[in-house]
Design a protein around this motif. Structure first.
Motif, PDB file in Angstrom:
ATOM      1  N   GLY A 292     -13.894  12.886  19.301  1.00  0.00           N
ATOM      2  CA  GLY A 292     -12.428  12.960  19.594  1.00  0.00           C
ATOM      3  C   GLY A 292     -12.111  11.878  20.557  1.00  0.00           C
ATOM      4  O   GLY A 292     -13.186  11.829  21.282  1.00  0.00           O
TER       5      GLY A 292
ATOM      6  N   LYS B 288      -5.636  19.129  23.489  1.00  0.00           N
ATOM      7  CA  LYS B 288      -4.705  18.899  22.250  1.00  0.00           C
ATOM      8  C   LYS B 288      -3.305  19.275  22.803  1.00  0.00           C
ATOM      9  O   LYS B 288      -3.293  20.312  23.377  1.00  0.00           O
TER      10      LYS B 288
ATOM     11  N   VAL C 277      -5.094  15.296  18.524  1.00  0.00           N
ATOM     12  CA  VAL C 277      -6.128  15.893  17.955  1.00  0.00           C
ATOM     13  C   VAL C 277      -6.858  16.378  19.479  1.00  0.00           C
ATOM     14  O   VAL C 277      -6.676  16.282  20.450  1.00  0.00           O
ATOM     15  N   LYS C 278      -7.943  17.363  19.199  1.00  0.00           N
ATOM     16  CA  LYS C 278      -8.778  17.944  20.267  1.00  0.00           C
ATOM     17  C   LYS C 278      -9.543  16.714  20.919  1.00  0.00           C
ATOM     18  O   LYS C 278      -9.890  15.906  20.197  1.00  0.00           O
TER      19      LYS C 278
ATOM     20  N   VAL D  51      -7.573   8.540  15.885  1.00  0.00           N
ATOM     21  CA  VAL D  51      -6.597   9.393  15.196  1.00  0.00           C
ATOM     22  C   VAL D  51      -6.006   9.232  14.025  1.00  0.00           C
ATOM     23  O   VAL D  51      -5.707  10.151  13.235  1.00  0.00           O
TER      24      VAL D  51
ATOM     25  N   GLN E 253      -9.224   9.532  11.404  1.00  0.00           N
ATOM     26  CA  GLN E 253     -10.144  10.544  11.297  1.00  0.00           C
ATOM     27  C   GLN E 253     -10.432  11.036  10.198  1.00  0.00           C
ATOM     28  O   GLN E 253      -9.672  11.151   9.169  1.00  0.00           O
TER      29      GLN E 253
END
Length: 200
Positions: free
Chosen positions: A105, A45, A127-128, A156, A159
């Motif tokens: 992700g 991230k 995001v992770k 993303v 989500q």
């Protein structure tokens, strides 16, 4: 909520799969030698580096100058089976438990790629990275880099826990069908060399 679910589910999976993980470790040690695990720095991230773990699927074969041979020359039939079944990815459950990754992700990529992202592609770092993702169930390595990144950004922007559940369920089907393991003419996936305009 997502972090809590990641921690609980990854811990449960590691405990449940412990016998399989140990058996795979012994097989890899016998077939490919030491080390059993492959580790590499990847972008997490916000582009922060973390060490990703996978089961080793390639030999350490090198040319006369000491450089590693291409992936296709180092990937053994046993290693190919590990990749086709995605068993080589199981150690990343530890990355999820630690908090480096999420179950769902954009896939974590090389640190070298970060400066090459366009402004839009860079959003995948908001995001992770995940053990699986929207791009993985939509074609995985049969997609071009640009298609993958667009799917990552789509995830993303939209989500949710419901979307994550959908991706996890569809991942099971993709793994069972062994779809999208490698790009056409490649052992895995060609390197990303940039597309669009850089932001650095």
């Amino acid at each position: 909520m997502k972090r809590l679910l990641d921690a609980l589910l990854s811990l449960a999976a590691l405990l449940l799969l412990a016998p399989l993980l140990m058996a795979l470790g012994l097989l890899i040690r016998r077939r490919l030698g030491h080390p059993v695990l492959f580790s590499q720095l990847r972008a997490g991230k916000d582009g922060r580096p973390f060490r990703l773990y996978k089961f080793r699927s390639m030999t350490e074969a090198r040319d006369e100058d000491g450089a590693l041979l291409p992936d296709a020359d180092r990937l053994t039939p046993f290693g190919q089976k590990l990749r086709c079944t995605s068993l080589d990815e199981l150690p990343q459950l530890w990355n999820v438990l630690k908090g480096d990754m999420s179950l769902v992700g954009p896939r974590p990529l090389l640190l070298d790629y970060v400066p090459l992202y366009s402004e839009r592609q860079r959003q995948r770092l908001n995001v992770k990275p995940g053990l699986t993702g929207w791009a993985q169930i939509k074609g995985r390595n049969t997609l071009s880099w640009e298609e993958k990144f667009e799917l990552d950004v789509w995830y993303v922007e939209r989500q949710s826990l419901w979307l994550d559940l959908k991706i996890l369920l569809q991942t099971v089907g993709s793994v069972l069908r062994r779809k999208g393991i490698s790009a056409s003419g490649e052992a895995t996936m060609p390197r990303f060399t940039g597309s669009g305009r850089r932001t650095d």
